[in-house]
Each structure stands twice: as structure tokens, then as C-alpha cells.
Design an enzyme around this catalytic site. Structure first.
Site, PDB file in Angstrom:
ATOM      1  N   CYS A 135      -4.366  84.163 129.487  1.00  0.00           N
ATOM      2  CA  CYS A 135      -3.136  85.120 129.081  1.00  0.00           C
ATOM      3  C   CYS A 135      -2.295  85.669 130.186  1.00  0.00           C
ATOM      4  CB  CYS A 135      -3.953  86.140 128.177  1.00  0.00           C
ATOM      5  SG  CYS A 135      -2.945  86.503 126.915  1.00  0.00           S
ATOM      6  N   HIS A 136      -2.281  86.757 130.411  1.00  0.00           N
ATOM      7  CA  HIS A 136      -1.575  87.539 131.303  1.00  0.00           C
ATOM      8  C   HIS A 136      -2.180  87.469 132.724  1.00  0.00           C
ATOM      9  CE1 HIS A 136       0.588  89.543 127.920  1.00  0.00           C
ATOM     10  NE2 HIS A 136       1.480  89.360 128.640  1.00  0.00           N
ATOM     11  N   GLU A 166       5.327  87.200 123.895  1.00  0.00           N
ATOM     12  CA  GLU A 166       5.703  88.432 124.455  1.00  0.00           C
ATOM     13  C   GLU A 166       6.738  89.041 123.662  1.00  0.00           C
ATOM     14  OE1 GLU A 166       4.063  90.842 126.453  1.00  0.00           O
ATOM     15  OE2 GLU A 166       4.055  89.618 128.080  1.00  0.00           O
TER      16      GLU A 166
END
Length: 228
Positions: A135-136, A166
Site C-alpha cells: 500500500c503506502h 488516494e
């Protein structure tokens, strides 16, 4: 001897200028943890500041119907309430088989700029260990330079939280950068699936997942890689 994985969480708790809290994302730690623990893998938890690593409260709400995450939340809080400092592991990559970065918005703010984290990733990669993120979490990798001066990610096939995802959560304006853009700027061959769909990319020893739905698959890919 059991394989060992170093898991690095964010120490950052403020979500831009929203006044809301952030941190690491529950399901993105919980699912890989279960996959690895069930297979007998030993895990050590670190963060840039050490001590308590902030859990993103929105991820608790998002996972309220996910039994794996709920069980993890209620039975494993010691893992993130008392983390080691990332700096404690510099020079110790040989003690582990892999390093893993769960996501959440927290990693966007502290991990790309953390010198110890960058140095540790470089060390793991150059010691031919597995480097993984979801993910991030790949934000931790974007600034890592190897001994030859090139970015670790240059030319690699990767994924990570997309610009459209996002935008969908309404936080593009609060991020220090957009992860999809930054991964492309690093010279990667970035790929993604539709918003919230599962996407895991394995490029040799580099494993990345796009979003929370990809966390279980990333855990399985890490396990396969360290057993290979």
C-alpha cells in the site's frame, strides 16, 4: 532455525493539516503477520522512533468486519506498543531473511526521509535479503540509494497505492507526494489494478502490494520468497 522478518512501522501520527490521526494500517500488518506466524516465522517490530508506533484509527474502523484484523488488534498490541528503534538494526541484516513495511498514511511522512530506514533497506538489499512493502509502505523505498549510487527501485517492477485510490479517499492534497507519481519518478515499471483490487508484484527479491486487499497476498509472497 525459524526464518526471521523485520517489520518496520511508521512513527508518524498526524494526517497532514486535517487535525486527524494517522499511522500504520491495521489490516496491512495483521494479514501478513498471520500468514508468517502460522508458518513459524519469527518477527521483530521496529519503527524510526522506537516505543509505541501509532495505529491509524481509521484502519480499525475499516477492519471491524475482518476477523483476522480484529483478532490481531485484541491480542497483539504489545507488538506496536513497544517497538525497537530502526537504528538498532543497522549492521544486522544478516540476522534476518526479509524486511517488510506495512502501509497506512503515516509511512508517507517519515519513512522516505528517515536516514536509518534508508540505510537499513540498502543493507538488506545488498545482503540479498527480501525487501517488501504494501500500500503506502513502498514510500519507504523511494529514496533508497545503493552503493553504486543508483536508486534501488530503478528499473524494478512495483505497485503501490494509486493516485486514483488516494483521490477516492480524499487525501491527495494532504500527502507530501503522491506515491504512484514518486514510484514512477524513481524509474520503476509501475503497475496497478482497479481501485481496491488485489495486486501483488514480485520482482526477484522485491515484493510490493497495491492496497489493503493485497496484504494477505504480500504475506504469502514473502513466505514463499524466504523459503525458496
Amino acid at each position: 532455525m525459524a526464518p526471521k522478518v523485520l517489520i518496520v512501522l511508521s512513527s508518524h501520527s498526524e494526517l497532514g493539516t486535517t487535525g486527524k490521526k494517522t499511522g500504520w494500517y491495521l489490516s496491512e500488518f495483521a494479514h501478513p503477520y498471520k500468514v508468517l506466524k502460522d508458518a513459524g516465522v519469527s518477527m521483530t517490530i521496529a519503527s524510526p522512533s522506537g516505543g509505541a508506533a501509532p495505529l491509524d484509527p481509521s484502519s480499525v474502523e475499516a477492519a471491524k468486519d475482518d476477523s483476522v484484523s480484529v483478532d490481531f488488534l485484541h491480542n497483539n498490541s504489545a507488538l506496536w506498543e513497544v517497538t525497537h528503534k530502526v537504528s538498532d538494526f543497522l549492521g544486522k541484516a544478516d540476522e534476518f531473511d526479509a524486511i517488510f513495511f506495512p502501509g497506512g498514511h503515516g509511512p508517507m511522512f517519515d519513512l522516505p526521509l528517515d536516514k536509518d530506514s534508508n540505510a537499513l533497506i540498502k543493507e538488506f538489499w545488498e545482503k540479498e535479503k527480501v525487501v517488501s512493502a504494501v500500500c503506502h509502505g513502498p514510500a519507504a523505498l523511494v529514496n533508497v540509494k545503493l552503493g553504486n549510487g543508483e536508486l534501488l527501485l530503478k528499473g524494478k517492477q512495483v505497485t503501490g497505492f494509486s493516485n486514483s485510490e488516494e483521490d477516492a479517499v480524499g487525501l491527495s492534497s494532504q500527502m507530501p507526494f503522491l506515491l504512484e507519481d514518486k514510484l514512477k519518478e524513481a524509474g520503476t515499471k509501475y503497475d496497478k489494478t482497479g481501485d481496491w483490487g488485489e495486486k501483488v508484484i514480485v520482482d526477484g527479491r522485491l515484493i510490493t502490494g497495491q492496497n489493503p486487499a493485497s496484504a494477505h497476498g504480500v504475506g504469502e509472497a514473502i513466505l514463499k520468497a524466504i523459503k525458496a
